[in-house]
Write a protein that holds these residues in place. Sequence first.
Motif, PDB file in Angstrom:
ATOM      1  N   MET A 192       0.726  -1.330   0.086  1.00 59.01           N
ATOM      2  CA  MET A 192      -0.125   0.186   0.136  1.00 59.01           C
ATOM      3  C   MET A 192       0.885   1.190   0.025  1.00 59.01           C
ATOM      4  SD  MET A 192      -3.282  -1.081  -0.076  1.00 59.01           S
ATOM      5  CE  MET A 192      -2.809  -2.202  -1.197  1.00 59.01           C
ATOM      6  N   ASP A 193       1.953   1.163   0.963  1.00 55.32           N
ATOM      7  CA  ASP A 193       2.782   2.288   0.740  1.00 55.32           C
ATOM      8  C   ASP A 193       3.544   2.564  -0.551  1.00 55.32           C
ATOM      9  OD1 ASP A 193       2.099   2.844   3.332  1.00 55.32           O
ATOM     10  OD2 ASP A 193       4.066   1.982   4.317  1.00 55.32           O
ATOM     11  N   LYS A 194       3.874   1.832  -0.963  1.00 53.65           N
ATOM     12  CA  LYS A 194       4.722   1.786  -2.265  1.00 53.65           C
ATOM     13  C   LYS A 194       3.528   2.332  -3.272  1.00 53.65           C
ATOM     14  CE  LYS A 194       8.791  -1.229  -1.986  1.00 53.65           C
ATOM     15  NZ  LYS A 194       9.517  -2.215  -2.731  1.00 53.65           N
ATOM     16  N   LEU A 195       2.561   1.973  -3.247  1.00 55.27           N
ATOM     17  CA  LEU A 195       1.465   2.390  -4.450  1.00 55.27           C
ATOM     18  C   LEU A 195       1.084   3.797  -4.212  1.00 55.27           C
ATOM     19  CD1 LEU A 195      -0.720  -0.891  -4.759  1.00 55.27           C
ATOM     20  CD2 LEU A 195       0.436   0.199  -6.669  1.00 55.27           C
ATOM     21  N   VAL A 196       0.892   4.131  -2.868  1.00 57.18           N
ATOM     22  CA  VAL A 196       0.710   5.607  -2.570  1.00 57.18           C
ATOM     23  C   VAL A 196       2.026   6.479  -3.066  1.00 57.18           C
ATOM     24  CG1 VAL A 196       0.538   7.423  -0.834  1.00 57.18           C
ATOM     25  CG2 VAL A 196      -0.922   5.126  -0.853  1.00 57.18           C
ATOM     26  N   THR A 197       3.113   6.193  -2.806  1.00 60.14           N
ATOM     27  CA  THR A 197       4.381   6.827  -3.310  1.00 60.14           C
ATOM     28  C   THR A 197       4.269   6.923  -4.802  1.00 60.14           C
ATOM     29  OG1 THR A 197       5.859   6.094  -1.569  1.00 60.14           O
ATOM     30  CG2 THR A 197       6.838   6.874  -3.625  1.00 60.14           C
ATOM     31  N   VAL A 198       3.981   5.954  -5.548  1.00 60.91           N
ATOM     32  CA  VAL A 198       4.197   6.076  -7.099  1.00 60.91           C
ATOM     33  C   VAL A 198       2.823   6.794  -7.596  1.00 60.91           C
ATOM     34  CG1 VAL A 198       3.800   4.666  -9.063  1.00 60.91           C
ATOM     35  CG2 VAL A 198       5.378   3.839  -7.405  1.00 60.91           C
ATOM     36  N   LEU A 199       1.556   6.645  -6.828  1.00 60.35           N
ATOM     37  CA  LEU A 199       0.414   7.165  -7.585  1.00 60.35           C
ATOM     38  C   LEU A 199       0.408   8.781  -7.133  1.00 60.35           C
ATOM     39  CD1 LEU A 199      -2.156   4.408  -6.522  1.00 60.35           C
ATOM     40  CD2 LEU A 199      -1.324   4.973  -8.790  1.00 60.35           C
ATOM     41  N   SER A 200       0.976   9.006  -5.889  1.00 57.29           N
ATOM     42  CA  SER A 200       1.087  10.623  -5.535  1.00 57.29           C
ATOM     43  C   SER A 200       1.784  11.313  -6.823  1.00 57.29           C
ATOM     44  CB  SER A 200       1.482  10.536  -4.189  1.00 57.29           C
ATOM     45  OG  SER A 200       0.768  10.181  -3.341  1.00 57.29           O
ATOM     46  N   GLU A 201       2.902  10.559  -7.038  1.00 63.09           N
ATOM     47  CA  GLU A 201       3.987  11.255  -8.124  1.00 63.09           C
ATOM     48  C   GLU A 201       3.226  11.266  -9.410  1.00 63.09           C
ATOM     49  OE1 GLU A 201       6.995  13.356 -10.347  1.00 63.09           O
ATOM     50  OE2 GLU A 201       6.437  13.223  -8.075  1.00 63.09           O
ATOM     51  N   TYR A 202       2.610  10.361  -9.650  1.00 64.13           N
ATOM     52  CA  TYR A 202       1.837  10.379 -10.971  1.00 64.13           C
ATOM     53  C   TYR A 202       0.728  11.229 -11.172  1.00 64.13           C
ATOM     54  CZ  TYR A 202      -0.637   7.519 -14.523  1.00 64.13           C
ATOM     55  OH  TYR A 202      -1.614   7.357 -15.798  1.00 64.13           O
ATOM     56  N   ALA A 203      -0.216  11.376 -10.208  1.00 59.61           N
ATOM     57  CA  ALA A 203      -1.145  12.452  -9.942  1.00 59.61           C
ATOM     58  C   ALA A 203      -0.626  13.662 -10.173  1.00 59.61           C
ATOM     59  CB  ALA A 203      -1.993  12.191  -8.976  1.00 59.61           C
ATOM     60  N   ARG A 204       0.463  14.089  -9.499  1.00 58.51           N
ATOM     61  CA  ARG A 204       1.325  15.429  -9.538  1.00 58.51           C
ATOM     62  C   ARG A 204       1.692  15.712 -10.763  1.00 58.51           C
ATOM     63  NH1 ARG A 204       5.853  17.333 -10.089  1.00 58.51           N
ATOM     64  NH2 ARG A 204       6.980  15.281 -10.057  1.00 58.51           N
ATOM     65  N   GLN A 205       2.174  14.780 -11.588  1.00 62.29           N
ATOM     66  CA  GLN A 205       2.221  14.914 -13.069  1.00 62.29           C
ATOM     67  C   GLN A 205       1.342  15.395 -13.766  1.00 62.29           C
ATOM     68  OE1 GLN A 205       4.125  11.429 -14.475  1.00 62.29           O
ATOM     69  NE2 GLN A 205       5.813  11.412 -12.938  1.00 62.29           N
ATOM     70  N   GLN A 206       0.126  14.972 -13.460  1.00 63.89           N
ATOM     71  CA  GLN A 206      -1.043  15.222 -14.256  1.00 63.89           C
ATOM     72  C   GLN A 206      -1.385  16.597 -14.102  1.00 63.89           C
ATOM     73  OE1 GLN A 206      -3.848  11.966 -14.670  1.00 63.89           O
ATOM     74  NE2 GLN A 206      -2.524  10.471 -13.860  1.00 63.89           N
ATOM     75  N   VAL A 207      -1.453  16.905 -12.720  1.00 60.27           N
ATOM     76  CA  VAL A 207      -2.006  18.119 -12.249  1.00 60.27           C
ATOM     77  C   VAL A 207      -1.113  19.311 -13.034  1.00 60.27           C
ATOM     78  CG1 VAL A 207      -2.295  19.751 -10.268  1.00 60.27           C
ATOM     79  CG2 VAL A 207      -3.326  17.257 -10.334  1.00 60.27           C
ATOM     80  N   GLU A 208       0.123  19.164 -12.842  1.00 58.80           N
ATOM     81  CA  GLU A 208       1.195  19.993 -13.406  1.00 58.80           C
ATOM     82  C   GLU A 208       1.016  20.147 -14.885  1.00 58.80           C
ATOM     83  OE1 GLU A 208       5.198  19.021 -12.023  1.00 58.80           O
ATOM     84  OE2 GLU A 208       4.796  19.827  -9.884  1.00 58.80           O
ATOM     85  N   ALA A 209       0.599  19.119 -15.768  1.00 58.52           N
ATOM     86  CA  ALA A 209       0.146  19.185 -17.166  1.00 58.52           C
ATOM     87  C   ALA A 209      -1.029  19.936 -17.325  1.00 58.52           C
ATOM     88  CB  ALA A 209       0.166  17.810 -17.518  1.00 58.52           C
ATOM     89  N   SER A 210      -1.846  20.589 -16.165  1.00 58.10           N
ATOM     90  CA  SER A 210      -3.183  21.162 -16.446  1.00 58.10           C
ATOM     91  C   SER A 210      -4.143  20.267 -16.116  1.00 58.10           C
ATOM     92  CB  SER A 210      -3.130  21.797 -17.552  1.00 58.10           C
ATOM     93  OG  SER A 210      -2.422  22.943 -17.793  1.00 58.10           O
ATOM     94  N   ALA A 211      -4.180  19.123 -15.679  1.00 54.09           N
ATOM     95  CA  ALA A 211      -5.480  18.306 -15.123  1.00 54.09           C
ATOM     96  C   ALA A 211      -6.371  19.211 -14.232  1.00 54.09           C
ATOM     97  CB  ALA A 211      -5.301  17.193 -14.635  1.00 54.09           C
TER      98      ALA A 211
END
Length: 361
Positions: A192-211
């Motif tokens: 669970m912790d590893k998935l949160v680490t990866v998914l948080s970064e993945y979502a951050r990339q999407q928000v910075e790209a204007s999601a």
Amino acid sequence: MQQHISNTQIEADSLTSGARFVRACLRKPVDRTPVWFLRQAGRYMPEYQAVRRHHSLLEICRKPELAAEVTITAAEKLDVDAAIIFADLLLPFQPMGLDFEFQAGEGPVVHKPVRTLEDVARLRTDRASELGYVAEAIEKVAGHFKDRIGVIGFCGAPFTLASYMIEGGSSRNYVATKTMMYRQPDAWRLLMDKLVTVLSEYARQQVEASADVIQIFDSWTGVLSVEDYRDFVLPVTRTLIREVQSFGVPVIYFGVETASLLPAMRETGADVLGLDWRTPLGEAWKSLDYACAVQGNLDPITLFAEPELIRERVKGILRQAGGRPGHIFNLGHGIVPDTPVENVQYVVRCVRELSTEVTRG
């Protein structure tokens, strides 16, 4: 980075579709109910079929120009208020070191499932940047629409992605997943912790790209009892949702067959809960004390009905919402293959017409 749609100092009667959608996510007043569809870009649409004749699903996901094209075409053809980026829930598996493929008639298949603490320990969390192609696709979509409509990024929720990793694909009873939860708590927590680490970064990339919004899909969480959800899933899901919200966007949290879990899902702090079609929207929202926005929840198979029945079902859902701020019209799950495109377009027209009447009434 494109400027996100402002949620303040907007007159509710002069909204762009994008602003209307984001305001609804935040339970702010809007002039009419915004509408978009789960799987609105997919196999039911001839334009998508034409692209698939030359490219696999994963090729489309990993080529930003193709993912953007499919996303834009569907949103424009349906005239919806938001476009959800074309991607797949399992894309984070590859940078984590877990290979998968789609097999005809089988769906996604993970050939070496994660079953032990050692398997979990081998999963990587330092290569999320390899998912940057999704952010590139979002940039192209946002650049095309220029805030005219909302842009939705998404990721899978920790439980749902873990279940694919552990089962090796879809499952009927989720025996392997629940067995790890119950009998290997250290492995489960680490996963669970590893998935949160990866998914948080993945979502951050999407928000910075204007999601403008991130939707988190917990597709299989409905297989859990309320006790198991609270013990094994709620804390880590709350952590992920708060992390994504810290990037400055609302979060939609959606699962299937989750009527019994809705009060617990509300405790994640998600701005919007997606409702499947099995629960009347009015009852579900009331059970949540109207403390969050809701999205849904027309049965996708209603799109095969005659126009009169489709209109009646749309009207029924809008009546249950009652014009209350915070309703986003959607299906209770994704559009299925062979759905008539004209019926999907008809739903959009019905929502526009009927929600205006409800709001003004």
